[in-house]
Structure formats: C-alpha cells, structure tokens
Design a protein around this motif. Sequence first.
Motif, PDB file in Angstrom:
ATOM      1  N   THR A 208      25.609  24.003   8.644  1.00 48.07           N
ATOM      2  CA  THR A 208      24.766  23.180   7.759  1.00 48.07           C
ATOM      3  C   THR A 208      23.657  22.533   8.581  1.00 48.07           C
ATOM      4  OG1 THR A 208      26.771  22.649   6.531  1.00 48.07           O
ATOM      5  CG2 THR A 208      24.843  21.283   6.087  1.00 48.07           C
ATOM      6  N   PHE A 241      30.297  17.161  11.497  1.00 45.18           N
ATOM      7  CA  PHE A 241      29.643  16.136  10.683  1.00 45.18           C
ATOM      8  C   PHE A 241      29.814  14.723  11.251  1.00 45.18           C
ATOM      9  CE2 PHE A 241      29.593  19.436   7.334  1.00 45.18           C
ATOM     10  CZ  PHE A 241      28.259  19.339   6.992  1.00 45.18           C
ATOM     11  N   SER A 242      30.943  14.471  11.918  1.00 48.32           N
ATOM     12  CA  SER A 242      31.118  13.129  12.505  1.00 48.32           C
ATOM     13  C   SER A 242      30.006  12.852  13.507  1.00 48.32           C
ATOM     14  CB  SER A 242      32.452  13.027  13.248  1.00 48.32           C
ATOM     15  OG  SER A 242      33.496  13.178  12.365  1.00 48.32           O
ATOM     16  N   MET A 245      26.642  12.338  11.726  1.00 52.37           N
ATOM     17  CA  MET A 245      26.479  11.034  11.075  1.00 52.37           C
ATOM     18  C   MET A 245      26.026   9.970  12.080  1.00 52.37           C
ATOM     19  SD  MET A 245      26.915  11.506   7.933  1.00 52.37           S
ATOM     20  CE  MET A 245      27.533  12.901   6.991  1.00 52.37           C
ATOM     21  N   LYS A 246      26.506  10.079  13.310  1.00 54.28           N
ATOM     22  CA  LYS A 246      26.091   9.112  14.335  1.00 54.28           C
ATOM     23  C   LYS A 246      24.568   9.160  14.514  1.00 54.28           C
ATOM     24  CE  LYS A 246      30.397   9.659  16.811  1.00 54.28           C
ATOM     25  NZ  LYS A 246      31.089  10.622  17.665  1.00 54.28           N
ATOM     26  N   ILE A 248      22.408  10.332  12.237  1.00 57.36           N
ATOM     27  CA  ILE A 248      21.785   9.879  10.990  1.00 57.36           C
ATOM     28  C   ILE A 248      21.759   8.344  10.940  1.00 57.36           C
ATOM     29  CG2 ILE A 248      21.984   9.886   8.461  1.00 57.36           C
ATOM     30  CD1 ILE A 248      21.095  12.600   9.847  1.00 57.36           C
ATOM     31  N   ARG A 249      22.795   7.717  11.520  1.00 47.89           N
ATOM     32  CA  ARG A 249      22.822   6.247  11.492  1.00 47.89           C
ATOM     33  C   ARG A 249      21.720   5.648  12.364  1.00 47.89           C
ATOM     34  NH1 ARG A 249      27.931   4.995  12.252  1.00 47.89           N
ATOM     35  NH2 ARG A 249      28.276   4.313  10.117  1.00 47.89           N
ATOM     36  N   LYS A 253      16.743   3.999  12.042  1.00 49.70           N
ATOM     37  CA  LYS A 253      16.639   2.623  12.547  1.00 49.70           C
ATOM     38  C   LYS A 253      15.719   2.595  13.762  1.00 49.70           C
ATOM     39  CE  LYS A 253      21.242   1.049  11.063  1.00 49.70           C
ATOM     40  NZ  LYS A 253      21.760   2.202  10.299  1.00 49.70           N
ATOM     41  N   ASN A 259      16.903   1.287   7.558  1.00 50.84           N
ATOM     42  CA  ASN A 259      18.353   1.396   7.674  1.00 50.84           C
ATOM     43  C   ASN A 259      18.783   2.853   7.622  1.00 50.84           C
ATOM     44  OD1 ASN A 259      20.898   0.443   7.937  1.00 50.84           O
ATOM     45  ND2 ASN A 259      21.086  -0.321   5.858  1.00 50.84           N
ATOM     46  N   ILE A 260      18.210   3.581   6.680  1.00 48.08           N
ATOM     47  CA  ILE A 260      18.395   5.036   6.596  1.00 48.08           C
ATOM     48  C   ILE A 260      17.145   5.586   5.940  1.00 48.08           C
ATOM     49  CG2 ILE A 260      19.523   5.014   4.311  1.00 48.08           C
ATOM     50  CD1 ILE A 260      21.420   7.231   5.420  1.00 48.08           C
ATOM     51  N   SER A 261      16.839   6.860   6.168  1.00 46.58           N
ATOM     52  CA  SER A 261      15.677   7.453   5.505  1.00 46.58           C
ATOM     53  C   SER A 261      16.007   7.681   4.039  1.00 46.58           C
ATOM     54  CB  SER A 261      15.332   8.793   6.144  1.00 46.58           C
ATOM     55  OG  SER A 261      15.129   8.592   7.509  1.00 46.58           O
ATOM     56  N   VAL A 264      18.415  12.249   3.123  1.00 48.59           N
ATOM     57  CA  VAL A 264      19.036  13.074   4.156  1.00 48.59           C
ATOM     58  C   VAL A 264      19.568  14.269   3.389  1.00 48.59           C
ATOM     59  CG1 VAL A 264      20.726  13.219   5.991  1.00 48.59           C
ATOM     60  CG2 VAL A 264      19.718  10.999   5.415  1.00 48.59           C
ATOM     61  N   THR A 265      19.021  15.428   3.695  1.00 51.55           N
ATOM     62  CA  THR A 265      19.328  16.612   2.913  1.00 51.55           C
ATOM     63  C   THR A 265      20.141  17.583   3.758  1.00 51.55           C
ATOM     64  OG1 THR A 265      17.225  16.280   1.790  1.00 51.55           O
ATOM     65  CG2 THR A 265      18.258  18.428   1.523  1.00 51.55           C
ATOM     66  N   TRP A 266      21.282  17.960   3.239  1.00 54.15           N
ATOM     67  CA  TRP A 266      22.196  18.844   3.975  1.00 54.15           C
ATOM     68  C   TRP A 266      22.206  20.205   3.293  1.00 54.15           C
ATOM     69  CZ3 TRP A 266      24.062  16.542   8.291  1.00 54.15           C
ATOM     70  CH2 TRP A 266      24.109  15.143   8.329  1.00 54.15           C
TER      71      TRP A 266
END
Lengths: 711, 163
Positions: A208, A241-242, A245-246, A248-249, A253, A259-261, A264-266
């Motif tokens: 992905t 994915f874990s 996500m780090k 993406i977090r 920022k 805080n987030i865009s 976020v498209t997967w």
Amino acid sequence: MKIKQEVKKKLNDKVLYTNLKNFASNYKVSRQNALTGLDFFKLRNDIYKSKDFSKEEIIALFEEFKQHVEKSGCTVLHAEDALTANKLITEICKKHNAEYIVKSKSMTSEEIKLNHYLEKQGLKPIETDLGEWILQIAGEHPSHMVMPAIHKTRQQVAKIFEKHTGEKINPDDIDKMVKIARKYLREYYFKAAVGITGANVAVASSGTIGIVTNEGNARLSSTVPPVHIVLVGYEKLVKNFSDAMKIIRLLPKSATGQNISTYVTWIKGSNPSFKSDTGNKHTYYIFLDNGRLSFFEHPFLKDALKCIRCGSCANVCPAYEMVGGHVFGDIYIGAIGLILTSMLHDEKKAKEILSLCIGCKACSFNCPAGIDLQSIISDLNVYMGKKYSVNPVKKFIYSAVMKNPAVFKTAMKTASFLQKPMLDETKENIKNIPYIPKEHNFRKLPSIKTKTFSELFTEKKFGEFKSSKKVFFYPGCAVEYFFPDMGVSMVEVLQKTGYQVDIPKAQVCCGLPAIHAGDGESGKKTILKNIKHMGNPDDYEAFLVLCPSCGMAIKEDFKKYTLDYIAEFKKSEKIGKKVMSFANFLKINNIRFQNEDDKKYTYHTPCHQGRGLGFVPEEFLKETFGENFIPLKDSDVCCGFGGSFSVDYPGISAGILDKKIENIINTKADCLLTDCPGCVMQIDGGLKQKGVNVKVKHLSEVLSNLKIQKK
Amino acid sequence: MTNTDTLLEKFIEKAKDVQTICIKTDKEAFKNILKEKNFAFVSLNTPFKSFNKECEFDESGIKDAIVNADFAIAETGTLVVDSTEEKIRLATTLAENLSLVIYASNMVAKLENIVSYMNDKNSADNAYIAFITGASRTADIERVLTIGVHGPVSLTCYIIEDL
C-alpha cells in the motif's frame, strides 16, 4: 563566484524576505502547538530506528511490496536512473494514448525533471497542486519542498493567472484565485488518461502507498483517470502500517505545523475504474534508484535516506530564511537539499551550496526523522575540501597558524600592534578597517587585546590558588585573544567558591573552524595537539568552556577525529563527558547569585549551547534576576555569526543579525546576556554599529559582580 | 465521564480546529436529517440503506454527498473512509459539500489504533482508504489559508450516539 552573486540578488528580494520571515515566525508557533503533549525526541527516534535499513533489507522490502501489488495485476518497475524513469513513464503514457497527464506534487518527479522530459515527447503534463501549477505556468521551479511557491506574492500570482487564463483578477482576492485554479484544473482530471502521483510511504507488508495532501488533488489524480503511475524512491519503503503511522503523525506537524494533513490516502493495487477498458485501474509503480540503493551502504550519507521530505530543515534554517530555496539547495532544498544535491545531483553545485550552512544545528534538532543533518554537512564539507581543495588563505590559517600555538600567538600579537591606529577611544573596538568592502561593515569588530587571557592568568597569580576541588578551563581562541576579561571573571567566581582552576599550558584552537571549512586534516592535527595540552580528566570535576562551540567540538569532534589514536580517543571520551558551560556547572553545584540592581536583562541562547552542550540557563537566570529577566523571542535562533561564515557571507550574516537585534530591542532590556564570545562579537558589534544602547555581556562578566549565595 | 465520552469530546475539539462541522444526533433524528437535506449522493449502511442514491459524476461535480466513515481518530479529528468502491471515491472527492457519518462507538484514540483495520482492509488485492480531516485546503498563495481547493469546500460530521 556565481553563488555569491545569486545570494546578493536574493538578499535584495523584499518579497522573499517578508514571505519567509512571516512564515518562519508562524511556523514555529503552529509546530509547537501541534507537538504539545508529545515526546518529540522519542517519536523521532522511533522513526529513525524504523527507517534504519541496509541495502539488502530495503531490497527485501521492495520484493515484498512488489509481490503484493503484482498479485492485484499492477506492474512494478525499477528505474536505475532519471532517464530510465522518464522513459518508462513516457512509454506507459503512450501505450495508454495519453495526451494530458494530471500530476500531484512529487519531489521525486522534480528530481528526474519529469515534466520537461514528457513535454519534449509531445505529452502534456499538468501540475494540479496549486503551488506547483503556479510555478508550472510561470515556468519556474519550487523554492520549498512543501510550499513550492512561497517566494511569490498574491500580486505576482494574480499576474501569472491573468496571463494564463485571460481573466481579469483582483490581486487581493486570494479566495477567488483559488477558485479559478479549482475551476480551471477540474476539467483536466477528466481529460487526462493518466494520473501521476508520488508516495510519502510505501508499506511493504501489504503493498500500500500512503499519500499526504491538503488540497485533494492527489485523490482526484489517482481516482478519475483510468491509469495511475506511482513514482517513488526506494527510501520511502517502510515495513508495516505501524511504522507508517509514526511518519504520518510527525510529517505534517513538522512540515506546516498541522496536526495532520487534510487527506492521507492509502492506495493498494488496482482499484475499480469505470473509465478503464478492464473495469480496473492500470496501476504502475516506478521505484527510483538514481544512486539511492548504493547510499544505503554509505557510512555517513546513509542517514539522509531517512528523510521524510517535510521541509522543516528549511523552515528553521536562518540562512534559508534569508535567501530562499532557489539558492539554498538545488532540486531538494534546505539542509537536506544541500546533502541530496551531493548524493543525487551535481557534486560541484553541491560543494558551492554547502558553504551556505552556518552550522547552527537548528535543522538537526528539528528533524522528525532524527537525522543529524548538520553533522552530515560537516562531513561533506571535509570530503569536498579533500577533493576540491580548501580556500588557500583559510588552508594556510588552519594548517600553519591556528594549529601551532607559538605561531598563532605571534600572529595575534603582531595584529594587536598593527591594529593600534584603527582603534576607537575605548580601545575595545576597531573604529574602521581601511579598504574593507561596505557589506562587511555591519558590525564593529572587537580589538585584539594587548594581554592574552593566559598572560592575565599568570599576572593575577590565579595559578597559585590550590584546592582539592578542581576544574579545568579551556579558554578557546576568542577568550584568549579578544575577550580575556570573560575568562578572568569566571576564574574569580570559581575561586571565590573554592575551586582551583587549571588552564592549558598552551592555547590551541579547538579545531572546529578548520573542520567546518572542510580542512579535516588540519582539524585533526589541531585536535591531537590540543588533547596533549589538556589536563588529566580524572583530576577534574569538570572541563569548563565559555564558548559552547569549543565545548561542542571537545564533546563531539575530539572523539570523531581521534578514532585512529587509542590513547587520545580514550582521553577525549573522558573529557567529553565532563565538558560543560559555566552556567551549567554553577547550576549543578548549587551556586546561586543575588542581583540587586534594577536593570532589565535578556538572554540570547548560543546555537551550540542548547543544541551542542544541551543546557539552557533560562531557569538559572529567572532565579538570579527575577522579574528583571525578560525572555527574548527566538532566543535560540542563530545570531548570524558562524565564525568565518560571517566573512564569507556578510549579507546573510547581517540579515540574520538584524532580526536578532529587532527582537532584542523589543524586550526593552538594558543588557543582553549570552554564553558565547562569538555571539558577543556579532551582537555587540551590530548594536554598536546601529547605535542601539543595549549592553552585551557574557554571563561570566555579569555574575562576577554579583553576591554569591552558595546553597 | 466514560472513556468513550472523553474520546468523543477530544475528537470534536480536534475536528473543530480544522473547521469540520460536528453534529451529534441519534438514529431517528438522523433519518429526518436525511429526508430534509435530500443529498445528491447517498451511500450508507443499514439502517439508512433505504436513503441510498446515486448520481452522475463528471467535471461539473456534485452538490453534496454523504457516506459512512468506519472510524474516527480523536488525536487528529480524522475520519476514516473506505473508498475502495469507485463511486464513493468519486463522490467524496467531487462533492462541493461532503458529509460523513460516524457511530460514537467507533471512536479510537490514536492513529496506531487504526493499524489492525488497515491490515485487514489491505489484505484484499486492492483497497483505497482515506483519512479525511476537514475540507480541502491550501495555503500556497502567501501562506493564506483558503478552504476548498480541489476537493470539498465543507466537511460535516454526523455523530450517531449509539451508546
């Protein structure tokens, strides 16, 4: 030298100056808000570790990714270099009879100059990110990785749009301009046979990709046309994915302080598409090597592949803020741009732009992937110095003068004699230097004192004070020759509190100036000589410095440059653990001061104080000065000194200093305190030149006049 | 206050930061909303399936659309929408005004809490999952925040309190 002319041009660009200054100021606030409650240093360390791959590991992740998406009928291709990638993309577009191609923002496509290539093949790529589209129709390239058109004003954008669309546009109506772009670009998503996107992460465990955008253009580009091409660098691969996500977090920022865009498209595999002949998308992945794979094995450039392209190294860079990304970088910009240009593009171009790093370490400190960018730049400077030779004047100074205590002292003594006719009435500053170009004249330089610190140390019989509590003081060149009083003040305070202070038998430079200028060999020789003159680390409670840059060199570079010398390395390691600033020593030994005057004080944090020695005395100052201590806005932003940087780029140095002075004036303080003789030289010189009546003192000089309270 | 209430409040706070309009409702009241609003495109699960409605997708866009969100992430004010079905992808990108529906019981605290969902969805041959946090926006001209560039110009989140 071409780069100096380009710098000059950008320094005169008022639009650029205002846009970047405003952005830097707002960015810091939003980033801080977005990070509230999070342990930034832990989170970035997690990202660093999760992206620490060998070449074999990254290839294994690629194979895993490939296997997953091929199962879904997608095509995965490896592109060894830019040309191959361009050719592959062209072939795919032609195969699907594309005329128009919609693109969402991708720095990787900038890297391979994709649009240029496609246009030459008769294809029509349309950038859909607003900033990129503005630049595409204006025929320019991005000056920031996340905010490509940050150098443009609304008036300029209005003109570009008017010319392109033929519509009359009110330059004050940004909302309207955005609507025009929306309306104008919408039809191209439907006209285009192919959509091209990049990827912010590529998740190997499932195949992905994750794309981060605010505008929604990547969603349209990857949805409406029947063909989707993903151009992605190998370094974007993550395990699962874990780990994704780090990223993406922290990415948004760090990039914009969000805080987030918004999106976020997967995307995985070949999704349904009514415009496709098969009912499902034709999806292609082009994995770009372009030198990356080999760098996974490189000792000091490997870390650059952990970059998540947030652009924060530019956002916090004081030199970038003065000249912008068209000078500070090439395709990639900011600190990472200086590095990636060396890795992926023209090495000679890289050598030039590497000199724009002032060495303040703000980038390293802010990088969400934990990359020590400044250290890589420093290593690259040394590499370039070896390969292309260092400026001969500098080389002579570092190899023949600064390394050799006797020669250096003689040179400084001669200079202190020769400067006499140029001194002002206080003898503290040089009045004017004849024949110096005007641009260098933004600060009054301090005079070389007739007596060095070491001479005063002997004259005042400081060596006779003996105690079981001992510290070693390394004065460094600036205290030794320009500011001996700072050293004298510190020794007086320490002796009053019962400490014996020892100093080196001969004063040798710390080696940092040579290393930063790319003369690693002289740096190494200087360091080896220096270690000889340092006391036995086991005898001392601490190794004190009044210059944090020397302190940082002792802490970091001594070890790095003595790797081939076992005894010296061991000694460096021990000294490095004990090196600290004066204020830090006072704090941990509970030595406090009582201030009785009612003057207002503020404090400038030297770059290598907070970010090198890891101690900021703000709390100590509040205790000492109470309500008379006024915090300085952007206290930890560089003052523009940077050693020889201020001589190489006086315009940038002066511009950075101006902002510092503006903040100092706003505090209405009577006295600015700091912890570095270099910062004193720069800030005091600038204030005096401008006639601003604020005293600048090293902390040691002020503390020596206060009543000591030993707790 | 229960843990879910805290999550809900946190979510609403973060969603409001990015101008998402949050409306708390229940199943019955929400049916009335659906009747009243008469969305151009509706794709919802039971018990609202009877309201589902399709429309044409072209460059003129669509007025409004409403679809389900599978999860809401409190730390960021984000809604997670499975858009693997093409019409959902098109509706959520082309609608001027987008509405998403979430059950209060599907609130999670952090991005990491979505990992098992992502693993599950992405174990299929293909998937298209969107994290949506607010309406489409840009600040590419002079860093001035402007809402509604390529995607929706507004985002409304209906929270069905099912607990």
